[in-house]
Design a protein around this motif. Sequence first.
Motif, PDB file in Angstrom:
ATOM      1  N   PRO A 236       0.810  -1.226   0.000  1.00 43.62           N
ATOM      2  CA  PRO A 236       0.000   0.000   0.000  1.00 43.62           C
ATOM      3  C   PRO A 236       0.847   1.281   0.000  1.00 43.62           C
ATOM      4  O   PRO A 236       1.761   1.427   0.811  1.00 43.62           O
ATOM      5  CB  PRO A 236      -0.805  -0.105   1.301  1.00 43.62           C
ATOM      6  N   GLY A 237       0.548   2.168  -0.952  1.00 44.34           N
ATOM      7  CA  GLY A 237       1.210   3.468  -1.019  1.00 44.34           C
ATOM      8  C   GLY A 237       2.611   3.460  -1.587  1.00 44.34           C
ATOM      9  O   GLY A 237       3.270   4.502  -1.634  1.00 44.34           O
TER      10      GLY A 237
ATOM     11  N   SER B  66      17.010   3.043  -8.943  1.00 43.37           N
ATOM     12  CA  SER B  66      15.644   2.699  -8.570  1.00 43.37           C
ATOM     13  C   SER B  66      15.532   2.568  -7.057  1.00 43.37           C
ATOM     14  O   SER B  66      16.311   1.853  -6.419  1.00 43.37           O
ATOM     15  CB  SER B  66      15.237   1.380  -9.222  1.00 43.37           C
ATOM     16  N   VAL B  67      14.547   3.266  -6.487  1.00 42.84           N
ATOM     17  CA  VAL B  67      14.209   3.112  -5.077  1.00 42.84           C
ATOM     18  C   VAL B  67      12.700   2.962  -4.978  1.00 42.84           C
ATOM     19  O   VAL B  67      11.953   3.477  -5.801  1.00 42.84           O
ATOM     20  CB  VAL B  67      14.678   4.304  -4.199  1.00 42.84           C
ATOM     21  N   ILE B  68      12.257   2.231  -3.969  1.00 42.14           N
ATOM     22  CA  ILE B  68      10.829   2.104  -3.703  1.00 42.14           C
ATOM     23  C   ILE B  68      10.563   2.867  -2.407  1.00 42.14           C
ATOM     24  O   ILE B  68      11.241   2.641  -1.400  1.00 42.14           O
ATOM     25  CB  ILE B  68      10.386   0.632  -3.562  1.00 42.14           C
ATOM     26  N   LYS B  69       9.576   3.758  -2.466  1.00 34.25           N
ATOM     27  CA  LYS B  69       9.263   4.624  -1.330  1.00 34.25           C
ATOM     28  C   LYS B  69       7.832   4.425  -0.863  1.00 34.25           C
ATOM     29  O   LYS B  69       6.961   4.017  -1.636  1.00 34.25           O
ATOM     30  CB  LYS B  69       9.424   6.101  -1.715  1.00 34.25           C
ATOM     31  N   VAL B  70       7.629   4.752   0.399  1.00 36.14           N
ATOM     32  CA  VAL B  70       6.292   4.873   0.960  1.00 36.14           C
ATOM     33  C   VAL B  70       6.312   6.154   1.786  1.00 36.14           C
ATOM     34  O   VAL B  70       7.267   6.402   2.525  1.00 36.14           O
ATOM     35  CB  VAL B  70       5.877   3.640   1.801  1.00 36.14           C
TER      36      VAL B  70
ATOM     37  N   ILE C 186       9.195   1.668   7.912  1.00 38.57           N
ATOM     38  CA  ILE C 186       9.137   3.003   7.312  1.00 38.57           C
ATOM     39  C   ILE C 186       7.707   3.533   7.161  1.00 38.57           C
ATOM     40  O   ILE C 186       7.459   4.716   7.352  1.00 38.57           O
ATOM     41  CB  ILE C 186       9.812   2.981   5.915  1.00 38.57           C
ATOM     42  N   ALA C 187       6.759   2.666   6.834  1.00 38.93           N
ATOM     43  CA  ALA C 187       5.399   3.101   6.488  1.00 38.93           C
ATOM     44  C   ALA C 187       4.636   3.653   7.695  1.00 38.93           C
ATOM     45  O   ALA C 187       4.853   3.213   8.831  1.00 38.93           O
ATOM     46  CB  ALA C 187       4.615   1.929   5.887  1.00 38.93           C
TER      47      ALA C 187
ATOM     48  N   LEU D 198      -2.314  -2.922   5.004  1.00 38.47           N
ATOM     49  CA  LEU D 198      -1.607  -4.137   4.613  1.00 38.47           C
ATOM     50  C   LEU D 198      -2.120  -5.333   5.403  1.00 38.47           C
ATOM     51  O   LEU D 198      -2.308  -6.427   4.860  1.00 38.47           O
ATOM     52  CB  LEU D 198      -0.101  -3.965   4.829  1.00 38.47           C
ATOM     53  N   ASP D 199      -2.354  -5.123   6.685  1.00 40.92           N
ATOM     54  CA  ASP D 199      -2.825  -6.205   7.563  1.00 40.92           C
ATOM     55  C   ASP D 199      -4.319  -6.470   7.430  1.00 40.92           C
ATOM     56  O   ASP D 199      -4.842  -7.368   8.084  1.00 40.92           O
ATOM     57  CB  ASP D 199      -2.485  -5.876   9.020  1.00 40.92           C
TER      58      ASP D 199
END
Length: 129
Positions: free
Chosen positions: A26-27, A37-41, A117-118, A126-127
């Motif tokens: 999510p997000g 490349s980075v994946i962020k939240v 981090i989120a 997510l849960d």
Amino acid sequence: MEERMAKAAGPAAVRDRVRAFALGLPGAVEEFPWGESVIKVNKKVFVFLGVDDGSHPLGVTLKLKDPEAHAHALTSPGARPAGYGLGKSGWVRLPLEPDAPPAELLCDWAEESYRVIAPKKLIAELDGV
């Protein structure tokens, strides 16, 4: 020859799988600061994927605060605390070599990094809460 080619494609396939998994959280969004490349939240990085243009070995960098997961990750061949002082905060760099951890484990660690981090709202999503 075909066997060697299959092994060479392995790290890229693992990287792609971790990327797809992380982007499904999510997000999560992908950005390319510094050409990597980075994946962020919530505007914060939770997975570094680096570049995939062949200029550097493939790898992933994740934030692992759980002491067992962190210690386990560091036992992987070639693994080390992340550079630029990030290792002090639990970030681990894992090269995607033939003897790297399996994609499933890397995805588990990507989820752990995400949870560190989120924001709580997205973790609850997510849960399924």
